[in-house]
Design a protein around this motif. Structure first.
Motif, PDB file in Angstrom:
ATOM      1  N   GLY A 190       0.811  -1.209   0.000  1.00 21.11           N
ATOM      2  CA  GLY A 190       0.000   0.000   0.000  1.00 21.11           C
ATOM      3  C   GLY A 190       0.843   1.258   0.000  1.00 21.11           C
ATOM      4  O   GLY A 190       0.343   2.344  -0.302  1.00 21.11           O
ATOM      5  N   ALA A 191       2.114   1.123   0.315  1.00 23.80           N
ATOM      6  CA  ALA A 191       3.038   2.258   0.253  1.00 23.80           C
ATOM      7  C   ALA A 191       3.784   2.214  -1.078  1.00 23.80           C
ATOM      8  O   ALA A 191       4.085   1.136  -1.607  1.00 23.80           O
ATOM      9  CB  ALA A 191       4.030   2.206   1.407  1.00 23.80           C
ATOM     10  N   VAL A 194       1.061  -4.854   5.702  1.00 21.66           N
ATOM     11  CA  VAL A 194       0.219  -3.862   5.022  1.00 21.66           C
ATOM     12  C   VAL A 194       0.448  -2.516   5.696  1.00 21.66           C
ATOM     13  O   VAL A 194       0.564  -2.446   6.924  1.00 21.66           O
ATOM     14  CB  VAL A 194      -1.267  -4.256   5.093  1.00 21.66           C
ATOM     15  CG1 VAL A 194      -2.148  -3.191   4.449  1.00 21.66           C
ATOM     16  CG2 VAL A 194      -1.498  -5.608   4.432  1.00 21.66           C
ATOM     17  N   ASP A 195       0.528  -1.456   4.912  1.00 19.73           N
ATOM     18  CA  ASP A 195       0.762  -0.118   5.461  1.00 19.73           C
ATOM     19  C   ASP A 195      -0.539   0.677   5.492  1.00 19.73           C
ATOM     20  O   ASP A 195      -0.891   1.375   4.539  1.00 19.73           O
ATOM     21  CB  ASP A 195       1.807   0.621   4.628  1.00 19.73           C
ATOM     22  CG  ASP A 195       2.370   1.834   5.345  1.00 19.73           C
ATOM     23  OD1 ASP A 195       1.605   2.474   6.111  1.00 19.73           O
ATOM     24  OD2 ASP A 195       3.562   2.139   5.167  1.00 19.73           O
ATOM     25  N   LYS A 223      -4.280   5.292   4.112  1.00 20.97           N
ATOM     26  CA  LYS A 223      -5.186   6.344   4.573  1.00 20.97           C
ATOM     27  C   LYS A 223      -4.923   7.658   3.862  1.00 20.97           C
ATOM     28  O   LYS A 223      -5.844   8.427   3.574  1.00 20.97           O
ATOM     29  CB  LYS A 223      -5.039   6.534   6.082  1.00 20.97           C
ATOM     30  CG  LYS A 223      -5.750   5.484   6.927  1.00 20.97           C
ATOM     31  CD  LYS A 223      -5.604   5.800   8.402  1.00 20.97           C
ATOM     32  CE  LYS A 223      -6.337   4.763   9.256  1.00 20.97           C
ATOM     33  NZ  LYS A 223      -6.185   5.041  10.715  1.00 20.97           N
ATOM     34  N   SER A 224      -3.661   7.940   3.585  1.00 20.96           N
ATOM     35  CA  SER A 224      -3.319   9.229   2.974  1.00 20.96           C
ATOM     36  C   SER A 224      -3.437   9.207   1.451  1.00 20.96           C
ATOM     37  O   SER A 224      -3.777  10.207   0.835  1.00 20.96           O
ATOM     38  CB  SER A 224      -1.897   9.643   3.376  1.00 20.96           C
ATOM     39  OG  SER A 224      -0.947   8.693   2.921  1.00 20.96           O
ATOM     40  N   SER A 225      -3.161   8.039   0.842  1.00 24.35           N
ATOM     41  CA  SER A 225      -3.234   7.951  -0.618  1.00 24.35           C
ATOM     42  C   SER A 225      -3.336   6.484  -1.015  1.00 24.35           C
ATOM     43  O   SER A 225      -2.449   5.694  -0.710  1.00 24.35           O
ATOM     44  CB  SER A 225      -1.983   8.576  -1.250  1.00 24.35           C
ATOM     45  OG  SER A 225      -1.982   8.412  -2.647  1.00 24.35           O
ATOM     46  N   TRP A 226      -4.420   6.130  -1.704  1.00 19.35           N
ATOM     47  CA  TRP A 226      -4.624   4.733  -2.069  1.00 19.35           C
ATOM     48  C   TRP A 226      -3.647   4.317  -3.159  1.00 19.35           C
ATOM     49  O   TRP A 226      -3.545   4.955  -4.209  1.00 19.35           O
ATOM     50  CB  TRP A 226      -6.053   4.500  -2.552  1.00 19.35           C
ATOM     51  CG  TRP A 226      -6.307   3.056  -2.840  1.00 19.35           C
ATOM     52  CD1 TRP A 226      -6.280   2.437  -4.055  1.00 19.35           C
ATOM     53  CD2 TRP A 226      -6.581   2.030  -1.876  1.00 19.35           C
ATOM     54  NE1 TRP A 226      -6.529   1.090  -3.915  1.00 19.35           N
ATOM     55  CE2 TRP A 226      -6.720   0.809  -2.585  1.00 19.35           C
ATOM     56  CE3 TRP A 226      -6.735   2.021  -0.486  1.00 19.35           C
ATOM     57  CZ2 TRP A 226      -6.995  -0.398  -1.950  1.00 19.35           C
ATOM     58  CZ3 TRP A 226      -7.003   0.816   0.146  1.00 19.35           C
ATOM     59  CH2 TRP A 226      -7.139  -0.378  -0.579  1.00 19.35           C
TER      60      TRP A 226
END
Length: 270
Positions: A26-27, A54-55, A60-63
């Motif tokens: 996710g990052a 998983v990050d 939350k900040s950017s999918w």
């Protein structure tokens, strides 16, 4: 590296136990494609996912969820279905899973921490380690700020290594260099290792296996064997236990320096 599929090819090396941490799916900095490549050639009877797989902070900040991230999840689920015992110990970036301790999904057990027994009978506390990070526990806003700074360092590191590859110079890690050279970072790592060793002693364990600080190492700390899995954002390392009981850190990033047609494994134990 090209695109990746999730076919059931037979791995070339099998271990008793495999420990993976800090993948940060996710990052944007996650090197899930390299871990997927690693898992094609390596398997184990037991696989520990030692946190921050998983990050949630990044999501939350950017999918950001490319196909390689989905393929990696499917690969791990497939290993569980084929008989591997998979144990997931959430970290601070995937802390949303801490609401599911004791549950079993897709063949994966979610636990707060656990004790792994080696071939020789020695006991190792397996824990992500963030609860011993004072920044994460007492200054969460600073931890998030540091996370953004680390992301920036990773982007800069990729730019530097792009030019290094053009000139045929080996990979160089900015963050690893900083961790070894900057006094505060060295002190932080030392304090973290001491705290984890003390926690292992409190559990009457012979050692501790953790992640969190993205610094792979095997060393003795005050009579306790301290082992850190490293990460799959930059160093691309995994900790393995061989059938004869000895532990080793495998650095898969070194695989990039070799012909793709002949998979090889570079090992580094400290």
């Amino acid at each position: 590296m090209g695109s990746y599929d999730v076919s059931d090819e037979s791995p070339e090396r099998r271990f008793r136990t495999l420990f993976i941490s800090d993948v940060h799916l996710g990052a944007r900095g996650s090197q899930a494609d390299l871990l997927l490549d690693f898992l094609r050639y390596h398997d184990a009877d037991t696989i520990y996912l030692v946190g921050d797989i998983v990050d949630g902070w990044a999501l939350k900040s950017s999918w950001h969820w490319p196909q390689s991230h989905n393929d990696l999840v499917q690969k791990l689920l497939r290993k569980a279905r084929k008989g591997a015992k998979v144990i997931y110990i959430p970290g601070n970036h995937d802390e949303f899973l801490r609401n599911y301790y004791g549950t079993h999904f897709g063949g994966i057990d979610v636990v707060e921490n656990t004790v792994h027994t080696g071939v020789d009978g020695k006991r190792y506390l397996v824990i992500h380690g963030d609860i011993f990070d004072l920044v994460v526990q007492n200054a969460r806003w600073l931890a998030h700020l540091g996370d953004k700074a680390y992301d920036f360092a990773i982007q800069m590191n990729r730019l530097v290594n792009f030019f290094r590859r053009l000139f045929g110079v080996p990979y160089w890690s900015l963050s690893q260099w900083a961790k070894q050279k900057v006094k505060n970072a060295v002190n932080y790592i030392g304090a973290f290792e001491q705290a984890l060793a003390a926690e292992a002693r409190r559990h009457e364990a012979d050692g501790v296996i953790c992640g969190h600080i993205h610094y792979a190492v095997i060393r003795d700390e005050a009579g306790i064997r301290y082992m850190n899995c490293g990460d799959w954002v930059e160093s691309c390392t995994a900790l393995v236990e061989h059938d004869d009981g000895h532990f080793e850190i495998i650095t898969w990033a070194d695989h990039l320096q070799r012909p793709a047609a002949v998979p090889q494994v570079a090992a580094r134990a400290a």
